[in-house]
Design an enzyme around this catalytic site. Structure first.
Site, PDB file in Angstrom:
ATOM      1  N   CYS A  17       0.814  -1.223   0.000  1.00  0.00           N
ATOM      2  CA  CYS A  17       0.000   0.000   0.000  1.00  0.00           C
ATOM      3  C   CYS A  17       0.844   1.268   0.000  1.00  0.00           C
ATOM      4  CB  CYS A  17      -0.956  -0.006   1.181  1.00  0.00           C
ATOM      5  SG  CYS A  17      -2.164  -1.331   1.027  1.00  0.00           S
TER       6      CYS A  17
ATOM      7  N   HIS B 244      -3.495   7.193   1.742  1.00  0.00           N
ATOM      8  CA  HIS B 244      -3.835   5.853   1.256  1.00  0.00           C
ATOM      9  C   HIS B 244      -5.230   5.506   1.771  1.00  0.00           C
ATOM     10  CE1 HIS B 244      -3.863   1.707   0.331  1.00  0.00           C
ATOM     11  NE2 HIS B 244      -3.796   1.317   1.581  1.00  0.00           N
TER      12      HIS B 244
ATOM     13  N   ASN C 194     -10.013  -0.301  -1.083  1.00  0.00           N
ATOM     14  CA  ASN C 194      -8.555  -0.235  -1.020  1.00  0.00           C
ATOM     15  C   ASN C 194      -7.973  -0.834  -2.305  1.00  0.00           C
ATOM     16  OD1 ASN C 194      -5.840  -0.474  -0.476  1.00  0.00           O
ATOM     17  ND2 ASN C 194      -6.103  -1.427   1.535  1.00  0.00           N
TER      18      ASN C 194
HETATM   19  O1  UT7 Z   1      -4.005  -1.163   3.346  1.00  0.00           O
HETATM   20  C1  UT7 Z   1      -2.957  -1.708   4.042  1.00  0.00           C
HETATM   21  C2  UT7 Z   1      -3.086  -1.733   5.488  1.00  0.00           C
HETATM   22  N1  UT7 Z   1      -4.336  -2.267   5.944  1.00  0.00           N
HETATM   23  C3  UT7 Z   1      -5.064  -1.535   6.758  1.00  0.00           C
HETATM   24  O2  UT7 Z   1      -4.745  -0.424   7.065  1.00  0.00           O
HETATM   25  C4  UT7 Z   1      -6.317  -2.201   7.329  1.00  0.00           C
HETATM   26  C5  UT7 Z   1      -6.325  -2.080   8.818  1.00  0.00           C
HETATM   27  N2  UT7 Z   1      -7.436  -2.743   9.491  1.00  0.00           N
HETATM   28  C6  UT7 Z   1      -8.725  -2.362   9.314  1.00  0.00           C
HETATM   29  O3  UT7 Z   1      -9.043  -1.524   8.505  1.00  0.00           O
HETATM   30  C7  UT7 Z   1      -9.753  -2.980  10.226  1.00  0.00           C
HETATM   31  O4  UT7 Z   1      -9.111  -3.714  11.245  1.00  0.00           O
HETATM   32  C8  UT7 Z   1     -10.789  -3.889   9.519  1.00  0.00           C
HETATM   33  C9  UT7 Z   1     -11.722  -3.058   8.668  1.00  0.00           C
HETATM   34  C10 UT7 Z   1     -10.077  -4.925   8.669  1.00  0.00           C
HETATM   35  C11 UT7 Z   1     -11.662  -4.610  10.575  1.00  0.00           C
HETATM   36  O5  UT7 Z   1     -12.268  -3.635  11.419  1.00  0.00           O
HETATM   37  P1  UT7 Z   1     -12.172  -3.772  13.005  1.00  0.00           P
HETATM   38  O6  UT7 Z   1     -12.941  -2.669  13.590  1.00  0.00           O
HETATM   39  O7  UT7 Z   1     -10.725  -3.883  13.378  1.00  0.00           O
HETATM   40  O8  UT7 Z   1     -12.951  -5.105  13.248  1.00  0.00           O
HETATM   41  P2  UT7 Z   1     -12.475  -6.408  14.030  1.00  0.00           P
HETATM   42  O9  UT7 Z   1     -11.608  -7.231  13.156  1.00  0.00           O
HETATM   43  O10 UT7 Z   1     -11.977  -6.010  15.380  1.00  0.00           O
HETATM   44  O11 UT7 Z   1     -13.857  -7.110  14.221  1.00  0.00           O
HETATM   45  C12 UT7 Z   1     -14.883  -6.546  15.041  1.00  0.00           C
HETATM   46  C13 UT7 Z   1     -16.095  -7.440  14.980  1.00  0.00           C
HETATM   47  C14 UT7 Z   1     -15.762  -8.881  15.303  1.00  0.00           C
HETATM   48  O12 UT7 Z   1     -16.840  -9.437  16.021  1.00  0.00           O
HETATM   49  P3  UT7 Z   1     -16.754  -9.592  17.619  1.00  0.00           P
HETATM   50  O13 UT7 Z   1     -15.546 -10.440  17.857  1.00  0.00           O
HETATM   51  O14 UT7 Z   1     -16.602  -8.194  18.146  1.00  0.00           O
HETATM   52  O15 UT7 Z   1     -18.048 -10.234  17.948  1.00  0.00           O
HETATM   53  C15 UT7 Z   1     -15.687  -9.531  13.940  1.00  0.00           C
HETATM   54  O16 UT7 Z   1     -15.985 -10.913  13.981  1.00  0.00           O
HETATM   55  O17 UT7 Z   1     -16.651  -7.448  13.677  1.00  0.00           O
HETATM   56  C16 UT7 Z   1     -16.735  -8.779  13.190  1.00  0.00           C
HETATM   57  N3  UT7 Z   1     -16.465  -8.750  11.756  1.00  0.00           N
HETATM   58  C17 UT7 Z   1     -17.422  -8.551  10.840  1.00  0.00           C
HETATM   59  N4  UT7 Z   1     -18.746  -8.354  10.961  1.00  0.00           N
HETATM   60  C18 UT7 Z   1     -19.451  -8.147   9.836  1.00  0.00           C
HETATM   61  C19 UT7 Z   1     -15.281  -8.889  11.116  1.00  0.00           C
HETATM   62  N5  UT7 Z   1     -15.456  -8.766   9.795  1.00  0.00           N
HETATM   63  C20 UT7 Z   1     -16.777  -8.556   9.600  1.00  0.00           C
HETATM   64  C21 UT7 Z   1     -17.554  -8.348   8.466  1.00  0.00           C
HETATM   65  N6  UT7 Z   1     -18.878  -8.146   8.615  1.00  0.00           N
HETATM   66  N7  UT7 Z   1     -17.044  -8.322   7.234  1.00  0.00           N
END
Ligand code: UT7
Length: 335
Positions: free
Chosen positions: A118, A259, A289
């Protein structure tokens, strides 16, 4: 970057872009994985992204370059260097830059691919600018292009809805005006992040085999939470640092060009720089992205919408796999 005493600056004199026609909206993802529009929009800011149904990364890179050449007197045969930033090259070798060179007819160019995920466009822009600033080359075509749909697992809700396909290009040209173009950069890598965001299979460590395919090792793996934490801090810190280093106050900066990985990371970076939302470029809602393409895509769209003008001070910043991250301070050259 150490400040150099070059006689020349490297300015952006043309831009171009290509996004595939097929749109995948959040509703579509509700039909293929356990997710919902509300979660995607609030957690990421993404509403839709594009998917290339036929063709490869080089096709998007070529289309972006052709779009750019419509707007400049510079002809493909005038191009001296081509750098393609990508993590989805058509093949390991030859480089995608070679494929682009042939297709656009850049018969006098050399070039190479650059792999920095990225942060790829920033690393490529700084590399191209250095070649031009040194006086060795008059110009460099810098392209960021990724067909992320070719390495995304559409059964993995953690990653599949984040990424889209696109290509975008800028032309760097030599100028003797020291006030324009790429002014400064701060770029970093930290390999300790290598297992938080990577594609395990296909390289010399895990060459393609039935086993690597069965284990889904040819797809993007991301520990989203871990990357999110370091990305927020990394992008905000580096953007503030480059402002401070160049004595820029928030009112001096026309735009942050971030980004586009997550709207929450973008917001945190803008806030840290003291910028109101209207000074932060955003198109993650429409493209998701697109890895190496996000930043030039923003530049092209905002420029074509008449929102950037000559003399505007821009801070470009990114964070990605590696880890890789950085910021570039650039003064816009085009009216
Ligand atoms: O581009 C290069 C670098 N990459 C980045 O900068 C990406 C960095 N990371 C992110 O943007 C975020 O971490 C994500 C968008 C990937 C995920 O968001 P988050 O707020 O960190 O969510 P999480 O992984 O902590 O998940 C929160 C909750 C979980 O449920 P519980 O454990 O709280 O019950 C997940 O199981 O959301 C759930 N979850 C989803 N729910 C609905 C995870 N993915 C999904 C989904 N739809 N697609």
């Amino acid at each position: 970057m150490q400040k150099t005493n070059n006689k020349y600056s490297a300015e952006i004199t043309a831009v171009g872009m290509y996004v595939p026609e097929k749109i995948m909206d959040n509703k579509y993802f509700e039909t293929i994985v356990d997710t919902n529009d509300e979660w995607i929009v609030t957690r990421t800011g993404i509403r839709e992204r594009r998917k290339m149904e036929f063709g490869a990364t080089s096709d998007m890179a070529v289309k972006a370059a052709e779009d750019l050449f419509k707007t400049t007197q510079v002809k493909p045969e005038d191009i001296e260097v081509i750098i393609v930033a990508t993590v989805t090259p058509d093949m390991f070798f030859p480089a995608t830059a070679c494929l682009v060179q042939e297709r656009i007819g850049a018969v006098n160019a050399w070039g190479f691919d650059l792999s920095a995920a990225c942060s790829g466009f920033l690393f490529a822009l700084q590399t191209g600018a250095s070649l031009v600033q040194s006086g060795a080359y008059k110009n460099c075509l810098v392209i960021g292009a990724d067909k992320m749909s070719s390495i995304v697992d559409y059964t993995d809700r953690n990653t599949c809805l984040l990424f889209g396909d696109a290509g975008s290009a800028v032309l760097l040209e030599r100028t003797e005006n020291p006030d324009l173009g790429v002014k400064d950069s701060l770029l970093h890598v930290d390999g300790s992040g290598k297992e938080s965001l990577y594609m395990k299979g296909g390289g010399s460590l895990n060459p393609a085999s039935y086993e690597t395919v069965d284990n889904k090792m040819h797809y993007v793996y991301q520990d989203g939470k871990a990357v999110f934490k370091v990305a927020v801090k990394g992008m905000a810190d580096i953007s503030a640092e480059i402002m401070e280093k160049n004595n820029l106050k928030s009112e001096d900066v026309a735009y942050l060009v971030p980004h586009q990985a997550n709207m929450r990371i973008i917001d945190a970076t803008g806030k840290r720089m003291g910028l109101p939302p209207e000074k932060v470029m955003v198109n993650i809602d429409r493209y998701g992205n697109t890895t190496a393409a996000t930043i030039p895509l923003c530049l092209t769209e905002y420029y074509r919408d008449g929102k950037i003008k000559k003399g505007d001070k821009l801070i470009l910043s990114a964070f990605g796999a590696g880890y890789t991250w950085g910021a570039i301070y650039l003064v816009w050259s085009m009216d």
